[in-house]
Write a protein that holds these residues in place. Structure first.
Motif, short mmCIF file in Angstrom:
data_model
loop_
_atom_site.label_atom_id
_atom_site.label_comp_id
_atom_site.label_asym_id
_atom_site.label_seq_id
_atom_site.Cartn_x
_atom_site.Cartn_y
_atom_site.Cartn_z
N HIS A 1 0.82 13.92 2.88
CA HIS A 1 -0.02 15.10 3.13
C HIS A 1 -0.10 15.95 1.85
O HIS A 1 0.60 15.70 0.88
CB HIS A 1 0.54 15.94 4.30
CG HIS A 1 1.95 16.32 4.13
ND1 HIS A 1 3.00 15.48 4.49
CD2 HIS A 1 2.55 17.44 3.64
CE1 HIS A 1 4.15 16.07 4.24
NE2 HIS A 1 3.90 17.27 3.72
N ALA B 1 1.02 4.22 -2.75
CA ALA B 1 0.84 5.60 -2.30
C ALA B 1 1.91 6.50 -2.89
O ALA B 1 1.63 7.65 -3.29
CB ALA B 1 0.87 5.65 -0.78
N TYR C 1 4.78 9.51 5.78
CA TYR C 1 3.60 10.32 6.09
C TYR C 1 3.23 11.08 4.79
O TYR C 1 4.08 11.72 4.18
CB TYR C 1 3.89 11.31 7.21
CG TYR C 1 4.13 10.64 8.55
CD1 TYR C 1 3.06 10.50 9.45
CD2 TYR C 1 5.39 10.19 8.91
CE1 TYR C 1 3.28 9.89 10.69
CE2 TYR C 1 5.61 9.58 10.15
CZ TYR C 1 4.54 9.42 11.02
OH TYR C 1 4.74 8.82 12.25
N VAL D 1 -3.98 7.64 -0.70
CA VAL D 1 -3.72 8.85 0.11
C VAL D 1 -4.64 10.00 -0.29
O VAL D 1 -4.47 11.13 0.20
CB VAL D 1 -2.26 9.29 0.00
CG1 VAL D 1 -1.36 8.24 0.66
CG2 VAL D 1 -1.84 9.51 -1.43
N GLU D 2 -5.59 9.74 -1.16
CA GLU D 2 -6.67 10.68 -1.49
C GLU D 2 -6.16 12.07 -1.88
O GLU D 2 -6.53 13.09 -1.29
CB GLU D 2 -7.64 10.78 -0.32
CG GLU D 2 -8.30 9.45 0.01
CD GLU D 2 -9.26 9.55 1.18
OE1 GLU D 2 -9.30 10.63 1.83
OE2 GLU D 2 -9.96 8.59 1.43
N GLU E 1 0.83 -1.21 0.00
CA GLU E 1 0.00 0.00 0.00
C GLU E 1 0.86 1.25 0.00
O GLU E 1 0.54 2.24 -0.66
CB GLU E 1 -0.93 0.00 1.21
CG GLU E 1 -1.91 1.17 1.21
CD GLU E 1 -2.82 1.17 2.43
OE1 GLU E 1 -3.80 1.94 2.44
OE2 GLU E 1 -2.54 0.42 3.39
N TRP F 1 3.77 14.99 9.49
CA TRP F 1 2.35 14.83 9.76
C TRP F 1 1.63 14.32 8.52
O TRP F 1 2.17 14.30 7.41
CB TRP F 1 1.76 16.18 10.19
CG TRP F 1 1.99 17.26 9.15
CD1 TRP F 1 3.08 18.02 9.00
CD2 TRP F 1 1.08 17.62 8.12
NE1 TRP F 1 2.97 18.87 7.94
CE2 TRP F 1 1.71 18.65 7.38
CE3 TRP F 1 -0.19 17.20 7.76
CZ2 TRP F 1 1.12 19.26 6.29
CZ3 TRP F 1 -0.78 17.83 6.68
CH2 TRP F 1 -0.13 18.85 5.94
N GLY F 2 0.42 13.94 8.71
CA GLY F 2 -0.42 13.46 7.62
C GLY F 2 -0.79 12.00 7.79
O GLY F 2 -0.70 11.43 8.88
N THR F 3 -1.21 11.38 6.70
CA THR F 3 -1.61 9.97 6.71
C THR F 3 -0.37 9.11 6.68
O THR F 3 0.45 9.21 5.77
CB THR F 3 -2.51 9.64 5.49
OG1 THR F 3 -3.65 10.51 5.52
CG2 THR F 3 -2.94 8.21 5.52
N GLN F 4 -0.26 8.24 7.69
CA GLN F 4 0.91 7.39 7.75
C GLN F 4 0.62 6.02 7.13
O GLN F 4 -0.35 5.38 7.45
CB GLN F 4 1.38 7.19 9.20
CG GLN F 4 2.64 6.38 9.31
CD GLN F 4 3.12 6.23 10.73
OE1 GLN F 4 2.45 6.62 11.70
NE2 GLN F 4 4.32 5.64 10.90
N ILE F 5 1.55 5.62 6.25
CA ILE F 5 1.50 4.27 5.66
C ILE F 5 2.93 3.75 5.73
O ILE F 5 3.81 4.27 5.04
CB ILE F 5 0.98 4.25 4.22
CG1 ILE F 5 -0.40 4.86 4.14
CG2 ILE F 5 0.97 2.84 3.67
CD1 ILE F 5 -0.96 4.96 2.72
N CYS G 1 -3.02 13.43 -1.95
CA CYS G 1 -1.83 14.03 -1.33
C CYS G 1 -0.74 14.27 -2.38
O CYS G 1 -0.55 13.48 -3.31
CB CYS G 1 -1.28 13.13 -0.23
SG CYS G 1 -2.33 13.06 1.24
#
Length: 238
Positions: A238, A154, A236, A217-218, A150, A228-232, A220
């Motif tokens: 963002h 991303a 991260y 990540v929609e 994933e 910061w942000g979505t972590q995968i 990003c």
């Protein structure tokens, strides 16, 4: 031939006249003075009759010859006109056929050229798409080859989001090689992996998914190993 026919007519007429004289008793008159004149008159009359018949035959033959010549001339004229008309029709049909064949050949050539151009464009597009896929796979391998699948998708999605953003360049190559953006591109590692085909099958599949529109990540536009942000995985977004 006509002379012999006149002689036969004269002989027939003369024989008939002589027979009439014998039957009517005029033979005695022929012996008397003046008889020669009578016979001469008969001979003259017979000759006149023969001449008249001969002239009539001549006139008839001349008329027949004229009619035959006239008819033959008319037939020849009609045949000539008919032949000319047929030849002209054949010529027009031939020229029309040549023109139609020329147009058909030109149309076939045009279609073939368009088809060849379309095939060439499709081949070029396919080659460009394959080159973009391999470049994206190489970048994914360099940036996230040790991350979960994933996380690999991303990273590819971030590149595609930039291509579609209107803020960054609108091609994968320009986004990947944009100055100061991706470390592997700046160090030369990306080119080395790309040239050797050192990327993994997982990276190739992640690149294909990102190219197909997968975006975990929609939208990003950035990722990093901290912040910061979505972590995968370790990144991260963002």
């Amino acid at each position: 031939m006509k002379h012999n026919q006149n002689r036969r007519i004269f002989r027939t007429f003369y024989a008939a006249t002589a027979s009439l004289m014998l039957l009517s008793g005029f033979t005695s008159l022929a012996a008397e003075p003046g008889g020669n004149s009578f016979r001469d008159n008969i001979a003259v009359a017979a000759q006149d009759k023969a001449d008249a018949a001969s002239q009539e035959n001549k006139n008839a033959n001349a008329a027949a010859e004229w009619n035959l010549s006239d008819i033959a001339g008319g037939i020849q004229g009609e045949a000539l006109e008919s032949t000319k008309a047929a030849a002209e029709e054949a010529r027009e049909a031939y020229l029309l056929k040549i023109e139609e064949e020329k147009k058909a050949a030109e149309e076939a050539a045009r279609i073939a050229a368009e088809q060849a151009a379309a095939e060439a464009a499709a081949a070029a597009q396919a080659q460009a798409a394959e080159e973009d896929r391999r470049l994206l796979a190489a970048l994914i391998f360099c940036e996230a080859g040790n991350q979960p699948y994933e996380g690999q998708v991303a990273v590819g999605a971030v590149v595609m989001n930039r291509v579609n953003s209107g803020v960054y360049p609108n091609t994968i190559r320009e986004v990947v090689y944009q100055s100061g953006q991706f470390t592997p591109a700046m160090t030369g590692w990306l080119d080395s992996v790309l040239a050797s085909g050192g990327y993994t099958d997982s990276a190739m599949q992640a690149a294909a998914d990102a190219l197909a529109g997968s975006d975990p990540v929609e939208g990003c536009l950035y990722f990093s190993t901290g912040g910061w942000g979505t972590q995968i995985g370790d990144h991260y977004f963002h």
